[in-house]
Design a protein around this motif. Structure first.
Motif, PDB file in Angstrom:
ATOM      1  N   SER A   1       0.843  -1.182   0.000  1.00  0.00           N
ATOM      2  CA  SER A   1       0.000   0.000   0.000  1.00  0.00           C
ATOM      3  C   SER A   1       0.882   1.238   0.000  1.00  0.00           C
ATOM      4  N   ALA A   2       0.291   2.398  -0.331  1.00  0.00           N
ATOM      5  CA  ALA A   2       1.049   3.648  -0.366  1.00  0.00           C
ATOM      6  C   ALA A   2       0.222   4.763   0.247  1.00  0.00           C
ATOM      7  N   LYS A   3       0.876   5.629   1.013  1.00  0.00           N
ATOM      8  CA  LYS A   3       0.202   6.811   1.560  1.00  0.00           C
ATOM      9  C   LYS A   3       1.229   7.919   1.743  1.00  0.00           C
ATOM     10  N   GLU A   4       0.763   9.156   1.713  1.00  0.00           N
ATOM     11  CA  GLU A   4       1.658  10.278   1.931  1.00  0.00           C
ATOM     12  C   GLU A   4       2.221  10.238   3.349  1.00  0.00           C
ATOM     13  N   CYS A   5       3.489  10.625   3.463  1.00  0.00           N
ATOM     14  CA  CYS A   5       4.142  10.593   4.774  1.00  0.00           C
ATOM     15  C   CYS A   5       5.268  11.615   4.786  1.00  0.00           C
ATOM     16  N   SER A   6       5.187  12.589   5.654  1.00  0.00           N
ATOM     17  CA  SER A   6       6.243  13.591   5.782  1.00  0.00           C
ATOM     18  C   SER A   6       7.440  12.989   6.502  1.00  0.00           C
ATOM     19  N   LEU A   7       8.550  13.714   6.499  1.00  0.00           N
ATOM     20  CA  LEU A   7       9.725  13.266   7.245  1.00  0.00           C
ATOM     21  C   LEU A   7       9.440  13.245   8.741  1.00  0.00           C
ATOM     22  N   GLU A   8       8.631  14.177   9.221  1.00  0.00           N
ATOM     23  CA  GLU A   8       8.230  14.167  10.630  1.00  0.00           C
ATOM     24  C   GLU A   8       7.377  12.936  10.928  1.00  0.00           C
ATOM     25  N   GLY A   9       6.521  12.591   9.976  1.00  0.00           N
ATOM     26  CA  GLY A   9       5.721  11.381  10.156  1.00  0.00           C
ATOM     27  C   GLY A   9       6.569  10.126  10.173  1.00  0.00           C
ATOM     28  N   LEU A  10       7.595  10.098   9.330  1.00  0.00           N
ATOM     29  CA  LEU A  10       8.504   8.946   9.313  1.00  0.00           C
ATOM     30  C   LEU A  10       9.276   8.854  10.622  1.00  0.00           C
ATOM     31  N   ALA A  11       9.709   9.998  11.153  1.00  0.00           N
ATOM     32  CA  ALA A  11      10.414   9.999  12.440  1.00  0.00           C
ATOM     33  C   ALA A  11       9.535   9.387  13.533  1.00  0.00           C
ATOM     34  N   LYS A  12       8.260   9.714  13.508  1.00  0.00           N
ATOM     35  CA  LYS A  12       7.326   9.166  14.502  1.00  0.00           C
ATOM     36  C   LYS A  12       7.195   7.654  14.349  1.00  0.00           C
ATOM     37  N   ILE A  13       7.122   7.194  13.123  1.00  0.00           N
ATOM     38  CA  ILE A  13       7.021   5.748  12.867  1.00  0.00           C
ATOM     39  C   ILE A  13       8.275   5.032  13.372  1.00  0.00           C
ATOM     40  N   LEU A  14       9.448   5.573  13.057  1.00  0.00           N
ATOM     41  CA  LEU A  14      10.693   4.951  13.528  1.00  0.00           C
ATOM     42  C   LEU A  14      10.744   4.910  15.044  1.00  0.00           C
ATOM     43  N   HIS A  15      10.311   5.988  15.695  1.00  0.00           N
ATOM     44  CA  HIS A  15      10.362   6.059  17.148  1.00  0.00           C
ATOM     45  C   HIS A  15       9.346   5.118  17.799  1.00  0.00           C
ATOM     46  N   GLU A  16       8.143   5.090  17.281  1.00  0.00           N
ATOM     47  CA  GLU A  16       7.080   4.317  17.931  1.00  0.00           C
ATOM     48  C   GLU A  16       7.116   2.844  17.567  1.00  0.00           C
ATOM     49  N   GLN A  17       7.458   2.538  16.324  1.00  0.00           N
ATOM     50  CA  GLN A  17       7.444   1.134  15.897  1.00  0.00           C
ATOM     51  C   GLN A  17       8.784   0.438  16.109  1.00  0.00           C
ATOM     52  N   GLY A  18       9.890   1.192  16.063  1.00  0.00           N
ATOM     53  CA  GLY A  18      11.208   0.618  16.327  1.00  0.00           C
ATOM     54  C   GLY A  18      11.664  -0.401  15.307  1.00  0.00           C
ATOM     55  N   ARG A  19      11.207  -0.258  14.048  1.00  0.00           N
ATOM     56  CA  ARG A  19      11.571  -1.211  12.999  1.00  0.00           C
ATOM     57  C   ARG A  19      12.318  -0.504  11.874  1.00  0.00           C
ATOM     58  N   PRO A  20      13.076  -1.249  11.063  1.00  0.00           N
ATOM     59  CA  PRO A  20      13.813  -0.629   9.953  1.00  0.00           C
ATOM     60  C   PRO A  20      12.881  -0.116   8.869  1.00  0.00           C
ATOM     61  N   VAL A  21      13.341   0.900   8.161  1.00  0.00           N
ATOM     62  CA  VAL A  21      12.636   1.462   7.012  1.00  0.00           C
ATOM     63  C   VAL A  21      13.658   1.675   5.890  1.00  0.00           C
ATOM     64  N   VAL A  22      13.318   1.229   4.691  1.00  0.00           N
ATOM     65  CA  VAL A  22      14.155   1.540   3.522  1.00  0.00           C
ATOM     66  C   VAL A  22      13.911   2.999   3.157  1.00  0.00           C
ATOM     67  N   PHE A  23      15.000   3.760   2.984  1.00  0.00           N
ATOM     68  CA  PHE A  23      14.911   5.190   2.710  1.00  0.00           C
ATOM     69  C   PHE A  23      15.594   5.464   1.371  1.00  0.00           C
TER      70      PHE A  23
END
Length: 550
Positions: A372-394
């Motif tokens: 799936s795809a959705k819009e996500c700002s860099l601030e939103g990505l920071a929140k995902i990294l902090h809350e989920q604690g999983r790797p993300v391909v950038f």
């Protein structure tokens, strides 16, 4: 003036310089998920890449080929085979003008060629802050089949003065001598040895250099050189570096173990590293001690320039004031290097205007089934990294130059859990002893690391300070060090914005950073490749977050 540099052999690449500015540099392995170290066998790809940027062959003033040990190269040219006559890999031990020019013609196309190590020397100087400031510099070049040579580059004329070799061991000695010890003693086919040095550099954190082993290696190296010269009674400059280098290694390798077996394999590996480092420092000190220029600048190039521990030892030695290493000191920078050699010889430009993010652009996104795809700002990505604690391909913008992911083709992850290193190594199918690098805001690095100085290309060692060990355990190697990359808003605005947002949430101004690629291939050229790989369930690119549907 437009100069197109071409590296046809392993780590093949194409670079274009226009009026002293780098327009692009594409390594073949970063196109279409090609195998690492891919060659160029068809000149059509060169003309195709030029066309992508709006250039025809007739627009190029000089095509320049990187030299090689096999000077005759057969290539395809629009369906027919043609022969290119390359400059040699390097000239003899007593080589004079490093920028000696060779020329030829293929069909109706004239071209230039420079020795392989000339490209290394030129890339080291022309990309340096010394050249930008109009200053002279020493250049230390140590590559696979060459001895460590020191040159002095005059900042005004661009001319090189050869100061000679530091010692008579080729760059391949590092991994070749280590192949006598576990776990690196198994059979290996080319190009596997090209990735071995980095693994050794990581693994030696398990061991400790042994004084007896280092003394033994020093004796062997002296004996091997004397024996090689006794066996080849021609003039020194007629006995090639490759032949001598191989002869020295053939003498040393069967004699490398201490007879009493008192030193373990891992300690012998650490001792080989320490032995070569000591020779490097001693040779550099000896050469510089006779110099009266007053210049305290040093550039380091060649494949050995990727050894962050040797680089740090030279930086910390006090022999020079400033050390520069481009992000592509190995053959990934050879297309830039051979073009830079022509720039020095054929133009008034001494400094190359360049950007580390001059590689291929990302291909358009095709969303695969199951994502799936959705819009996500860099601030939103920071929140995902902090809350989920999983790797993300950038994946962002144009690819970085050189072999190390610097935030445009990366896998990013929080460093607060020591288990993250294992998670990333398993995703990458890498050995468990391999470290994971930190990517950190430049202005905060000094609080966390020692020395913590600016290091935008991951080319030096930094110690993790005691008070941060428990906070960022995933990026700390076994010996307490980290291969730090620093970023700021000017160099990497998106990564800096992400790290700033992540720090606001976590209090941690860094993330884990490792390369985003298929095992055995170059960086992902598009989001679709990361989806097909599928070992990381989230991908961020161009303000869109792609998520694998469970």
């Amino acid at each position: 003036m437009r100069i197109c540099g071409i590296k046809t052999t392993h780590d093949g690449g194409v670079a274009l310089i226009e009026n002293g500015k780098l327009i692009f540099s594409y390594e073949m392995e970063k196109l279409d998920n090609r195998e690492r170290y891919s060659k160029i066998d068809d000149l059509g790809i060169v003309f195709g890449l030029l066309a992508e940027h709006g250039y025809a062959p007739g627009d190029i003033d000089h095509f320049v080929f990187d030299g090689w040990y096999k000077t005759k190269k057969i290539l395809n040219w629009f369906g027919q085979e043609v022969e290119i006559e390359l400059a040699p890999y390097r000239r003899g031990i007593l080589g004079g003008d490093v920028f000696q020019e060779y020329s030829g013609k293929v069909l109706d196309l004239p071209y230039l060629s420079y020795t392989h190590y000339a490209g290394h020397v030129a890339s080291g100087y022309c990309t340096s802050p010394f050249a930008k400031r109009g200053e002279s510099s020493y250049v230390l070049s140590w590559d696979a089949w060459m001895f460590p040579y020191l040159y002095f580059i005059d900042g005004e004329t661009g001319k090189a003065r050869n100061l000679g070799t530091l010692f008579h061991l080729i760059g391949d000695s590092y991994f070749s001598l280590c192949q006598g010890f576990k776990p690196f003693d198994g059979p290996m086919k080319f190009p596997e040895p090209l990735s071995l040095a980095g693994k050794i550099m990581a693994y030696i954190a398990n061991g400790t250099p042994h004084p007896d082993a280092i003394a033994h290696l020093n004796r062997l190296a002296t004996e091997a050189y004397e024996q090689a010269m006794a066996d080849h009674r021609t003039e020194e400059d007629h006995f090639s570096q490759r032949d001598m280098g191989v002869a020295v290694l053939e003498y040393m390798k069967p004699r490398i173990r201490l007879q009493d077996g008192a030193v373990t394999d891992v300690d012998m590996l650490a001792s080989v590293h320490a032995f070569l480092q000591q020779k490097l420092l001693a040779g550099l000190q000896e050469k510089l001690s006779t110099e009266t220029t007053g210049i305290r600048n040093l550039a380091i190039v060649g494949g050995c320039g990727l050894n962050i521990k040797w680089n740090s030892a030279i930086r910390d030695s006090g022999l020079v004031d400033e050390v520069w290493i481009p992000p592509f000191p190995n053959d990934s920078g050879s297309a830039i290097g051979t073009a830079s050699a022509a720039m020095l010889a054929r133009t008034e430009h001494r400094a190359l205007e360049w950007d580390v993010h001059s590689g291929p652009t990302l291909k358009p996104v095709d969303i695969l089934d199951g994502w799936s795809a959705k819009e996500c700002s860099l601030e939103g990505l920071a929140k995902i990294l902090h809350e989920q604690g999983r790797p993300v391909v950038f994946l962002n913008g144009r690819a970085e130059l050189g072999p190390r992911a610097l935030g445009h083709r990366s896998i990013l992850a929080p460093a607060v859990d020591a288990g993250m290193k294992q998670v990333l190594n398993e995703a990458k199918s890498r050995e468990d002893y391999r470290p994971v690098a930190p990517i950190c805001l430049e202005h905060r690095a000094g609080e966390i690391f020692s020395p913590g100085t600016a290091d935008p290309y991951m080319l030096f060692d930094h110690q993790v300070k005691d008070e941060w060990v428990s906070k960022v355990p995933a990026i700390r190697h076994l010996d307490g060090t980290a291969r730090l990359q620093t970023v700021n808003a000017e160099q990497s605005p998106e990564i800096a914005q992400l790290l700033t947002a992540y720090e606001r949430l976590s209090g941690i101004p860094l993330l884990c950073n490792t390369s985003a690629n298929l095992n055995g291939s170059g960086f992902f050229p598009d989001v679709q490749s990361a989806m097909s790989w599928g070992r990381v369930s989230q991908i961020w690119s161009d303000s869109v977050l792609y998520t694998k549907i469970d």
